[in-house]
Design a protein around this motif. Structure first.
Motif, short mmCIF file in Angstrom:
data_model
loop_
_atom_site.label_atom_id
_atom_site.label_comp_id
_atom_site.label_asym_id
_atom_site.label_seq_id
_atom_site.Cartn_x
_atom_site.Cartn_y
_atom_site.Cartn_z
N SER A 9 0.82 -1.20 0.00
CA SER A 9 0.00 0.00 0.00
C SER A 9 0.87 1.26 0.00
O SER A 9 0.45 2.29 -0.53
CB SER A 9 -0.93 0.02 1.21
N THR A 105 -5.98 -1.58 -5.36
CA THR A 105 -6.22 -0.59 -4.32
C THR A 105 -5.19 0.54 -4.33
O THR A 105 -5.32 1.49 -3.58
CB THR A 105 -6.22 -1.23 -2.93
N GLN B 37 -14.10 6.97 -5.94
CA GLN B 37 -12.82 6.65 -5.33
C GLN B 37 -12.84 7.04 -3.85
O GLN B 37 -12.91 8.21 -3.52
CB GLN B 37 -11.66 7.37 -6.04
N SER B 38 -12.80 6.01 -3.00
CA SER B 38 -12.75 6.22 -1.56
C SER B 38 -11.39 5.76 -1.07
O SER B 38 -10.75 4.89 -1.66
CB SER B 38 -13.84 5.41 -0.86
N LYS B 40 -8.46 3.87 0.62
CA LYS B 40 -8.16 2.46 0.95
C LYS B 40 -9.01 1.46 0.19
O LYS B 40 -9.04 0.28 0.56
CB LYS B 40 -8.34 2.20 2.47
N LYS B 41 -9.74 1.89 -0.83
CA LYS B 41 -10.56 0.96 -1.61
C LYS B 41 -10.20 1.04 -3.07
O LYS B 41 -9.76 2.09 -3.55
CB LYS B 41 -12.05 1.33 -1.47
N GLU B 44 -14.35 2.12 -7.64
CA GLU B 44 -15.62 1.43 -7.81
C GLU B 44 -16.31 1.95 -9.06
O GLU B 44 -16.65 3.14 -9.13
CB GLU B 44 -16.53 1.68 -6.61
#
Lengths: 113, 114
Positions: A9, A105, B37-38, B40-41, B44
């Motif tokens: 990350s 992610t 866009q959120s 940590k995800k 979508e």
């Protein structure tokens, strides 16, 4: 459906050092592969793409990526990073016949002076 | 203007407000997309339009209502949103929905729901 895994990350690296950002995807069917970069307060910009042919793909800003079908990977590399490379990097995959891209992610690359 | 543009860039709204996000592409593409866009995800995918017809709707709540009046413009109408809808909303376009599917993104609208 496809899933795309970016294991790291966050990746901190010193300026002028090499970097590798990892990307693995789930499907073994015919795929197209992309790396996008997102600078703060901006949208996504295409770095490079693999469609077919040579498995080593060169992109903008000195980045390159290698498609490895047996390992279902598409890792992004740069031999010497600059401060300006600090950004979020997204790997994306599309399957032949599907409507959309599947994104990982993201990996935040921070270049340290 | 070139590429994909989005307005406004920032939007703050209350849960009872109605607002709209606008996207315009100047690339001659036939397909347009809305993403959320959120933190940590993964991105979508919300909606896909091809030649002004909706071809995909990924179980998005009805408080989000897309509109595509022509192949260059895409709107996202918002009403009675929730705080968890706060995110960066990205618009993208591509030559079509088949082929390589390389997508070109706009800068996004940063939405905050109070």
């Amino acid at each position: 459906a496809q899933s795309v895994t970016q294991l790291d990350s966050q990746v901190p690296v010193f300026e002028e050092a090499p970097v590798e950002l990892r990307c693995n995807y789930s499907s073994s069917v015919s795929v197209y592969l992309f790396w996008y970069v997102q600078y703060p307060n901006q949208g996504l910009q295409l770095l490079l793409k693999y469609l077919s042919g040579s498995t080593l793909v060169k992109g903008i800003n000195g980045f390159e990526a290698e498609f490895n079908k047996s390992q279902t990977s598409f890792h992004l590399r740069k031999p010497s990073v600059h401060i300006s490379d600090t950004a979020e990097y997204f790997c994306a995959v599309s399957e032949a016949g599907a409507n959309n891209l599947f994104f990982g992610t993201g990996t935040r690359l921070t270049v340290i002076p | 203007e070139t590429g994909v543009t989005q307005t406004p860039r920032h939007l703050v709204m209350g849960m009872t407000n109605k607002k709209s996000l606008k996207c315009e592409q100047h690339l001659g593409h036939n397909a347009m997309y809305w993403y959320k866009q959120s933190a940590k995800k993964p991105l979508e995918l919300m909606f896909v339009y091809s030649l002004e017809e909706r071809v995909e709707n990924n179980s998005v709540p009805s408080r989000f209502s897309p509109e595509c009046p022509n192949s260059s413009h895409l709107f996202l109408h918002l009403h009675t949103l929730q705080p968890e809808d706060s995110a960066l909303y990205l618009c993208a376009s591509s030559p079509g929905t088949s082929g390589t599917r390389e997508q070109f993104f706009g800068p996004g609208t940063r939405l905050t729901v109070l």
